[in-house]
Design a protein around this motif. Structure first.
Motif, PDB file in Angstrom:
ATOM      1  N   ALA A 197       0.694  -1.276  -0.070  1.00  0.00           N
ATOM      2  CA  ALA A 197       0.023  -0.096   0.047  1.00  0.00           C
ATOM      3  C   ALA A 197       0.923   1.057  -0.138  1.00  0.00           C
ATOM      4  O   ALA A 197       0.582   2.198  -0.847  1.00  0.00           O
ATOM      5  N   GLU A 198       1.759   1.294   0.845  1.00  0.00           N
ATOM      6  CA  GLU A 198       3.000   2.373   0.660  1.00  0.00           C
ATOM      7  C   GLU A 198       3.474   2.823  -0.556  1.00  0.00           C
ATOM      8  O   GLU A 198       3.773   3.797  -1.046  1.00  0.00           O
ATOM      9  N   ARG A 199       3.872   1.516  -1.054  1.00  0.00           N
ATOM     10  CA  ARG A 199       4.459   1.361  -2.497  1.00  0.00           C
ATOM     11  C   ARG A 199       3.610   2.099  -3.453  1.00  0.00           C
ATOM     12  O   ARG A 199       3.719   2.980  -4.275  1.00  0.00           O
ATOM     13  N   VAL A 200       2.186   1.540  -3.562  1.00  0.00           N
ATOM     14  CA  VAL A 200       1.375   2.267  -4.505  1.00  0.00           C
ATOM     15  C   VAL A 200       1.004   3.707  -4.348  1.00  0.00           C
ATOM     16  O   VAL A 200       1.033   4.483  -4.963  1.00  0.00           O
ATOM     17  N   ALA A 201       1.001   4.074  -2.910  1.00  0.00           N
ATOM     18  CA  ALA A 201       0.813   5.551  -2.724  1.00  0.00           C
ATOM     19  C   ALA A 201       1.999   6.369  -3.180  1.00  0.00           C
ATOM     20  O   ALA A 201       1.743   7.236  -3.653  1.00  0.00           O
ATOM     21  N   ALA A 202       2.991   5.849  -3.108  1.00  0.00           N
ATOM     22  CA  ALA A 202       4.539   6.507  -3.337  1.00  0.00           C
ATOM     23  C   ALA A 202       4.447   6.611  -5.091  1.00  0.00           C
ATOM     24  O   ALA A 202       4.641   7.679  -5.409  1.00  0.00           O
ATOM     25  N   GLN A 203       3.901   5.551  -5.582  1.00  0.00           N
ATOM     26  CA  GLN A 203       4.005   5.602  -7.093  1.00  0.00           C
ATOM     27  C   GLN A 203       2.905   6.669  -7.590  1.00  0.00           C
ATOM     28  O   GLN A 203       3.279   7.197  -8.682  1.00  0.00           O
ATOM     29  N   ARG A 204       1.710   6.908  -6.828  1.00  0.00           N
ATOM     30  CA  ARG A 204       0.839   7.579  -7.338  1.00  0.00           C
ATOM     31  C   ARG A 204       1.225   8.944  -7.189  1.00  0.00           C
ATOM     32  O   ARG A 204       0.848   9.783  -7.728  1.00  0.00           O
ATOM     33  N   ALA A 205       1.948   9.336  -5.984  1.00  0.00           N
ATOM     34  CA  ALA A 205       2.284  10.719  -5.673  1.00  0.00           C
ATOM     35  C   ALA A 205       3.366  10.944  -6.635  1.00  0.00           C
ATOM     36  O   ALA A 205       3.559  12.294  -7.227  1.00  0.00           O
ATOM     37  N   LEU A 206       4.209  10.099  -6.965  1.00  0.00           N
ATOM     38  CA  LEU A 206       5.430  10.293  -7.880  1.00  0.00           C
ATOM     39  C   LEU A 206       4.739  10.538  -9.403  1.00  0.00           C
ATOM     40  O   LEU A 206       5.251  11.255  -9.994  1.00  0.00           O
ATOM     41  N   ALA A 207       3.674   9.769  -9.611  1.00  0.00           N
ATOM     42  CA  ALA A 207       3.236  10.119 -11.019  1.00  0.00           C
ATOM     43  C   ALA A 207       2.634  11.370 -11.210  1.00  0.00           C
ATOM     44  O   ALA A 207       2.490  12.085 -12.198  1.00  0.00           O
ATOM     45  N   ASP A 208       2.164  11.959 -10.121  1.00  0.00           N
ATOM     46  CA  ASP A 208       1.723  13.237 -10.038  1.00  0.00           C
ATOM     47  C   ASP A 208       2.645  14.672 -10.194  1.00  0.00           C
ATOM     48  O   ASP A 208       2.472  15.822  -9.952  1.00  0.00           O
ATOM     49  N   LEU A 209       4.058  13.998  -9.727  1.00  0.00           N
ATOM     50  CA  LEU A 209       5.200  15.046  -9.448  1.00  0.00           C
ATOM     51  C   LEU A 209       5.592  15.948 -10.930  1.00  0.00           C
ATOM     52  O   LEU A 209       5.676  15.031 -11.938  1.00  0.00           O
ATOM     53  N   PRO A 210       5.692  17.071 -10.879  1.00  0.00           N
ATOM     54  CA  PRO A 210       5.887  17.654 -12.114  1.00  0.00           C
ATOM     55  C   PRO A 210       7.481  17.515 -12.521  1.00  0.00           C
ATOM     56  O   PRO A 210       8.428  17.486 -11.326  1.00  0.00           O
ATOM     57  N   LEU A 211       7.908  17.144 -13.610  1.00  0.00           N
ATOM     58  CA  LEU A 211       9.287  17.053 -13.937  1.00  0.00           C
ATOM     59  C   LEU A 211      10.326  17.964 -13.443  1.00  0.00           C
ATOM     60  O   LEU A 211      11.291  17.814 -13.088  1.00  0.00           O
ATOM     61  N   ARG A 212       9.690  19.389 -13.517  1.00  0.00           N
ATOM     62  CA  ARG A 212      10.538  20.356 -13.238  1.00  0.00           C
ATOM     63  C   ARG A 212      11.004  20.385 -11.937  1.00  0.00           C
ATOM     64  O   ARG A 212      12.205  20.903 -11.525  1.00  0.00           O
ATOM     65  N   HIS A 213      10.491  19.478 -11.120  1.00  0.00           N
ATOM     66  CA  HIS A 213      10.929  19.447  -9.477  1.00  0.00           C
ATOM     67  C   HIS A 213      12.120  18.886  -9.317  1.00  0.00           C
ATOM     68  O   HIS A 213      12.936  19.128  -8.663  1.00  0.00           O
ATOM     69  N   PHE A 214      12.540  17.926 -10.436  1.00  0.00           N
ATOM     70  CA  PHE A 214      13.906  17.310 -10.405  1.00  0.00           C
ATOM     71  C   PHE A 214      14.924  18.191 -10.517  1.00  0.00           C
ATOM     72  O   PHE A 214      16.204  17.866 -10.250  1.00  0.00           O
ATOM     73  N   LEU A 215      14.602  19.425 -11.041  1.00  0.00           N
ATOM     74  CA  LEU A 215      15.893  20.564 -11.398  1.00  0.00           C
ATOM     75  C   LEU A 215      15.855  21.338 -10.322  1.00  0.00           C
ATOM     76  O   LEU A 215      16.872  22.247 -10.029  1.00  0.00           O
ATOM     77  N   ASN A 216      14.965  21.066  -9.191  1.00  0.00           N
ATOM     78  CA  ASN A 216      15.138  22.003  -7.999  1.00  0.00           C
ATOM     79  C   ASN A 216      15.466  21.202  -6.790  1.00  0.00           C
ATOM     80  O   ASN A 216      15.785  21.819  -5.776  1.00  0.00           O
ATOM     81  N   GLU A 217      15.220  19.979  -6.686  1.00  0.00           N
ATOM     82  CA  GLU A 217      15.633  19.020  -5.370  1.00  0.00           C
ATOM     83  C   GLU A 217      16.504  18.139  -6.011  1.00  0.00           C
ATOM     84  O   GLU A 217      16.083  17.330  -6.715  1.00  0.00           O
ATOM     85  N   ALA A 218      17.779  18.205  -5.586  1.00  0.00           N
ATOM     86  CA  ALA A 218      18.754  16.809  -5.648  1.00  0.00           C
ATOM     87  C   ALA A 218      18.612  15.800  -4.526  1.00  0.00           C
ATOM     88  O   ALA A 218      18.391  16.093  -3.378  1.00  0.00           O
ATOM     89  N   VAL A 219      18.668  14.587  -4.985  1.00  0.00           N
ATOM     90  CA  VAL A 219      18.623  13.462  -3.955  1.00  0.00           C
ATOM     91  C   VAL A 219      20.023  13.452  -3.203  1.00  0.00           C
ATOM     92  O   VAL A 219      19.903  12.928  -2.133  1.00  0.00           O
ATOM     93  N   ILE A 220      21.056  13.923  -3.790  1.00  0.00           N
ATOM     94  CA  ILE A 220      22.251  14.036  -2.973  1.00  0.00           C
ATOM     95  C   ILE A 220      22.826  15.387  -3.297  1.00  0.00           C
ATOM     96  O   ILE A 220      22.797  15.901  -4.584  1.00  0.00           O
ATOM     97  N   PRO A 221      23.078  16.114  -2.053  1.00  0.00           N
ATOM     98  CA  PRO A 221      23.277  17.603  -2.286  1.00  0.00           C
ATOM     99  C   PRO A 221      24.360  17.883  -3.358  1.00  0.00           C
ATOM    100  O   PRO A 221      25.326  17.304  -3.214  1.00  0.00           O
ATOM    101  N   TYR A 222      24.026  18.915  -4.064  1.00  0.00           N
ATOM    102  CA  TYR A 222      25.054  19.492  -5.032  1.00  0.00           C
ATOM    103  C   TYR A 222      26.802  19.775  -4.391  1.00  0.00           C
ATOM    104  O   TYR A 222      27.411  19.156  -5.023  1.00  0.00           O
ATOM    105  N   GLU A 223      26.581  20.311  -3.225  1.00  0.00           N
ATOM    106  CA  GLU A 223      27.917  20.733  -2.769  1.00  0.00           C
ATOM    107  C   GLU A 223      28.699  19.234  -2.209  1.00  0.00           C
ATOM    108  O   GLU A 223      29.705  19.581  -1.865  1.00  0.00           O
TER     109      GLU A 223
END
Length: 453
Positions: free
Chosen positions: A42-68
């Motif tokens: 259930a948590e996996r499906v919830a995450a996949q649905r939240a991910l599906a709704d995420l704008p692609l632009r968001h990936f340009l604003n939040e890094a999974v590992i900090p830039y510095e």
């Protein structure tokens, strides 16, 4: 910024993009071992649905590992092409999936530099296997050194004649076996049993003598560490391709003993030799899900996203070959055949979409819950998906690395069943040598190659 999605009366909260991507990943043992996997379906499906709704632009604003903190993050962000991204900048991850499934092949290549590895990893997480295959087979990536790899309708094979003691006669015997089975157009590539420079020089010289003696339109590689390859080039060795295992974080690459600057130095050195006849794509990279966890350098990021980031490192060069050694690290990371099949198709999809000439070592270790039937399934699926190349190992059993892969016969099966041929220059050589068409088991031993044994 936390992400939320309600399912079954429960609201699931994901604290950041790193967590959202990890929880949305189809289950695999490595993420569970790292403590980043979803705790329920259930948590996996919830995450996949939240991910599906995420704008692609968001990936340009939040890094999974900090830039510095990470040079791979800096490489990815600094090389992003905003103009190439523009046609899909308005889409969500789910909308991007739909767009990819409907897209014509010719629109995918111009998109490559506009995609970040994290975007590509994200969309793969909400795709079925059929989606991964359907999109990957539309991505055509062509590279050249002494032949042309990746053309439509072709399936190349790395001839992998490893030997537990690097015995030159043993390596030569396996090489002959592979050539007679139509393997070797991707590369004749030996993993040395030791990274000793004298051993490496002996293997390089022998392979080059075989290639030149029979005028084989292919390339050879001894898969030593990049620093050993640099030393071999300094000593005048016939180095065609520079090999290196790479990963998706600075820490992983440091665990392999490399930096981004060292990779560039090695590429420049190989280019200076000008050994290619049709092109100068001189790098060969291998990757694999789980290496970051092994190196304790995953930063809480799931292993498939880290794998996609490794492709960001690879595409900074002009590699002739890239492959995911998908089941090699072991069941701690990909437990069984189901997980290996899914991971292999994800890796191929992500690499191809990012513009890499992706092959897959369709493999497993002897203590994994997998068998050769699983590998046949993955081989066939990858063949349909347009995989650039696979491995050809004598008997599918690597006696030096002690793992199970695909055999020369498996390559012939895939070519015949799917109507594939070798690289065109290599196919013409097979005919010229009397070996036969590269998609069928040869009818007779080539007289011209008798002396090699």
């Amino acid at each position: 910024m936390p992400f939320r999605h309600a399912i079954g009366g429960t609201t699931h909260v994901f604290d950041d993009l790193r967590t959202l991507l990890a929880r949305a990943t189809p289950f695999r043992s490595g993420d569970a071992l790292a403590g980043v996997a979803a705790t329920s379906a259930a948590e996996r499906v919830a995450a996949q649905r939240a991910l599906a709704d995420l704008p692609l632009r968001h990936f340009l604003n939040e890094a999974v590992i900090p830039y510095e903190k990470d040079d791979v993050t800096r490489l990815i962000q600094d090389s992003h092409d905003a103009a190439a991204f523009a046609p899909i900048a308005h889409l969500t991850v789910g909308g991007f999936r739909d767009w990819l499934l409907a897209a014509e092949p010719e629109v995918l290549a111009p998109l490559r530099r506009g995609l970040t590895p994290e975007m590509v990893a994200a969309v793969s997480k909400i795709m079925r296997i059929s989606d991964l295959i359907a999109v990957a087979q539309k991505c055509r990536v062509v590279t050249r050194f002494r032949n042309t790899i990746g053309l439509a309708g072709t399936l190349s094979i790395r001839l992998q004649p490893n030997h537990p003691t690097d015995d030159l006669r043993g390596v030569a015997a396996s090489t002959l076996d592979g050539l007679l089975m139509g393997a070797g157009d991707a590369v004749i590539g030996v993993n040395p049993a030791t990274d000793n420079i004298e051993q490496v020089l002996g293997l390089l010289t022998m392979l080059d003598e075989v290639r030149t003696r029979f005028d084989i339109p292919t390339q050879s590689c001894v898969l030593c560490h990049v620093t050993t390859a640099l030393l071999a080039m300094e000593r005048g060795a016939p180095v065609d391709l520079v090999f290196q295992s790479i990963g998706g974080t600075q820490g992983v690459n440091e665990s392999f003993g490399v930096t981004l600057a060292l990779l560039r130095e090695a590429e420049d050195a190989a280019l200076s030799l000008k050994r290619g006849t049709l092109g100068q794509d001189v790098m060969y990279f291998e990757t694999g899900q789980g290496s970051a966890l092994s190196a304790e350098a995953h930063h809480g990021v799931d292993q498939q996203t880290i794998e996609a980031r490794a492709y960001g490192v690879a595409r900074a060069h002009a590699p002739l070959l890239v492959n995911s050694v998908v089941g090699f690290i072991g069941p701690e990371y990909l437990f069984d055949g189901k997980q290996i099949i899914r991971a292999g198709l994800e890796d191929h999809f992500c690499g191809k979409l990012l513009g890499l000439p992706m092959g897959v070592d369709i493999c497993y270790t002897n203590h994994a819950e997998a068998d050769q039937d699983d590998m046949d399934t993955l081989l066939t699926s990858l063949g349909v998906a347009g995989v650039t190349y696979i491995m050809g190992v004598p008997g599918a059993d690597d006696v030096m690395l002690a793992y199970q892969s695909t055999s020369f016969h498996d390559g012939l099966y895939a070519r015949a069943a799917l109507g594939k041929t070798p690289a065109p220059e290599f196919a013409a050589w097979l005919e010229r040598m009397g070996i036969g068409p590269g998609e069928a088991i040869p009818a007779s031993l080539s007289p011209a190659l008798i002396g090699l044994s």
